[in-house]
Design an enzyme around this catalytic site. Structure first.
Site, PDB file in Angstrom:
ATOM      1  N   ASP A  10       0.865  -1.171   0.000  1.00  0.00           N
ATOM      2  CA  ASP A  10       0.000   0.000   0.000  1.00  0.00           C
ATOM      3  C   ASP A  10       0.907   1.227   0.000  1.00  0.00           C
ATOM      4  O   ASP A  10       2.106   1.127   0.273  1.00  0.00           O
ATOM      5  CB  ASP A  10      -0.903   0.010   1.248  1.00  0.00           C
ATOM      6  N   SER A  11       0.316   2.385  -0.257  1.00  0.00           N
ATOM      7  CA  SER A  11       1.093   3.621  -0.177  1.00  0.00           C
ATOM      8  C   SER A  11       1.510   3.909   1.270  1.00  0.00           C
ATOM      9  O   SER A  11       2.376   4.742   1.499  1.00  0.00           O
ATOM     10  CB  SER A  11       0.260   4.782  -0.724  1.00  0.00           C
ATOM     11  N   GLY A  43      -2.490   9.403  -3.734  1.00  0.00           N
ATOM     12  CA  GLY A  43      -3.744   9.933  -4.293  1.00  0.00           C
ATOM     13  C   GLY A  43      -3.575  11.152  -5.181  1.00  0.00           C
ATOM     14  O   GLY A  43      -4.136  11.214  -6.273  1.00  0.00           O
ATOM     15  N   CYS A  73      -3.665  -0.780  -2.176  1.00  0.00           N
ATOM     16  CA  CYS A  73      -3.871   0.639  -2.479  1.00  0.00           C
ATOM     17  C   CYS A  73      -4.796   0.797  -3.689  1.00  0.00           C
ATOM     18  O   CYS A  73      -4.508   0.281  -4.775  1.00  0.00           O
ATOM     19  CB  CYS A  73      -2.519   1.278  -2.779  1.00  0.00           C
ATOM     20  N   GLU A 152      -5.801   9.235   9.572  1.00  0.00           N
ATOM     21  CA  GLU A 152      -4.433   9.199  10.109  1.00  0.00           C
ATOM     22  C   GLU A 152      -4.326   9.984  11.412  1.00  0.00           C
ATOM     23  O   GLU A 152      -3.493   9.685  12.257  1.00  0.00           O
ATOM     24  CB  GLU A 152      -3.449   9.726   9.065  1.00  0.00           C
ATOM     25  N   CYS A 184     -10.955   3.597  -1.157  1.00  0.00           N
ATOM     26  CA  CYS A 184      -9.665   4.027  -0.614  1.00  0.00           C
ATOM     27  C   CYS A 184      -9.413   3.219   0.652  1.00  0.00           C
ATOM     28  O   CYS A 184     -10.352   2.981   1.430  1.00  0.00           O
ATOM     29  CB  CYS A 184      -9.711   5.523  -0.293  1.00  0.00           C
ATOM     30  N   HIS A 186      -8.234   3.822   3.461  1.00  0.00           N
ATOM     31  CA  HIS A 186      -8.518   4.416   4.777  1.00  0.00           C
ATOM     32  C   HIS A 186     -10.007   4.491   5.103  1.00  0.00           C
ATOM     33  O   HIS A 186     -10.388   4.561   6.261  1.00  0.00           O
ATOM     34  CB  HIS A 186      -7.974   5.843   4.843  1.00  0.00           C
TER      35      HIS A 186
HETATM   36  N1  DGL Z   1      -3.772   3.955  -0.113  1.00  0.00           N
HETATM   37  C1  DGL Z   1      -4.395   5.033  -0.851  1.00  0.00           C
HETATM   38  C2  DGL Z   1      -5.588   4.472  -1.638  1.00  0.00           C
HETATM   39  O1  DGL Z   1      -6.198   3.488  -1.275  1.00  0.00           O
HETATM   40  C3  DGL Z   1      -4.835   6.160   0.058  1.00  0.00           C
HETATM   41  C4  DGL Z   1      -3.713   7.005   0.589  1.00  0.00           C
HETATM   42  C5  DGL Z   1      -2.917   7.692  -0.503  1.00  0.00           C
HETATM   43  O2  DGL Z   1      -3.387   8.693  -1.106  1.00  0.00           O
HETATM   44  O3  DGL Z   1      -1.818   7.215  -0.767  1.00  0.00           O
HETATM   45  O4  DGL Z   1      -5.937   5.014  -2.645  1.00  0.00           O
END
Ligand code: DGL
Length: 267
Positions: A10-11, A43, A73, A152, A184, A186
């Site tokens: 993931d990011s 994002g 992600c 976060e 997303c 989160h």
């Molecule tokens: N993990 C990213 C997503 O699911 C969210 C956080 C980001 O912008 O990196 O798109």
């Protein structure tokens, strides 16, 4: 035969929502998780940059002899899969297709909302996948970038969160949607507040659950052993641990920081 882990990237920390559901559903599996905390968020970044980072993340996980790559992600899943498939022959599963399929199946009136990062919404990936099931489905998309920061910060029940939710999601109120894709990593953390906002009348589709049926075919059938969980990040271990505790509900232990190499992506 040597046991091979599932790789997840993931990011950053949000992909732990995906890790959590895989860990709970397939306790026998070894899992290696990489969170690109040095370069989060993906994002707002360009498609090329997201592809480039996604390829580097994949190369790192391939060093761990993974049998399956799960892209937690949404932003990466929306643009990078074809490029990743060029550098590996192992199966690659992203969150878009399972989420789109789940939304299509659960929606009765076939009016579906999609929320995600700017990159995910710009890619139109969820809409494209949903329309493949039936091109008369009505879709409504909205980028909600601030939701990532709210999670976060741990601002789940904060009044500011309710105001921001209303700012973004009032758009859907007149659209008569019965289903909303949480596109997303989160966003599932915000599910209780989102449910309250929609008074429980809108199905919330969480890709971290939708993806499980796609993973099933690759897992070890013997459930008697307990799999290991290894975590790697590219920066900021302390923050990762703190948010991980909030998302998982327990502390993580096996966490290491790694530096990723140079760019490998050539357009
Ligand atoms: N993990 C990213 C997503 O699911 C969210 C956080 C980001 O912008 O990196 O798109």
């Amino acid at each position: 035969m040597e046991k091979q882990p599932i790789g997840i990237f993931d990011s950053g920390v949000g992909g732990l929502t995906v890790f959590k559901s895989i860990r709970e559903t397939f306790p026998q599996e070894d899992i290696v998780y990489f969170g690109d905390t040095a370069r989060v968020p993906y994002g707002p970044k360009s498609k090329k940059t997201v592809i480039d980072y996604s390829i580097q993340n994949t190369r790192f996980l391939l060093q761990h002899n993974i049998k399956l790559l799960v892209i937690a992600c949404n932003t990466s899943s929306s643009v990078a899969i074809p490029y990743i498939q060029k550098i590996t022959s192992i199966p690659v599963i992203g969150v878009i297709l399972p989420g789109a399929e789940a939304a299509y199946n659960i929606s009765s009136n076939k009016r579906i909302g999609i929320i995600g990062t700017e990159g995910t919404i710009r890619s139109n990936a969820y809409v494209d996948e949903i329309l493949k099931f039936n091109d008369s489905v009505e879709t409504f998309s909205k980028a909600c970038p601030l939701f990532v920061s709210l999670v976060e910060e741990g601002w789940i029940k904060n009044p500011a969160t309710e105001i921001i939710i209303d700012n973004y999601l009032s758009y859907f109120k007149e659209k008569d949607i019965d289903t909303l894709v949480l596109g997303c990593t989160h966003y599932p953390v915000l599910s209780p507040v989102l449910n309250k906002y929609f008074e429980g009348k809108v199905n919330l589709v969480d890709s971290s659950h939708a993806i499980l049926s796609k993973i099933q075919q690759y897992v070890d059938e013997d459930k008697t052993c307990i799999g290991t969980s290894q975590f790697f990040v590219s920066d900021n271990e302390e923050k990762f641990m703190k948010i991980a505790n909030m998302i998982l509900g327990y502390p993580i232990h096996d966490l290491k920081r790694v530096a990723l190499g140079e760019s490998w992506f050539v357009d």
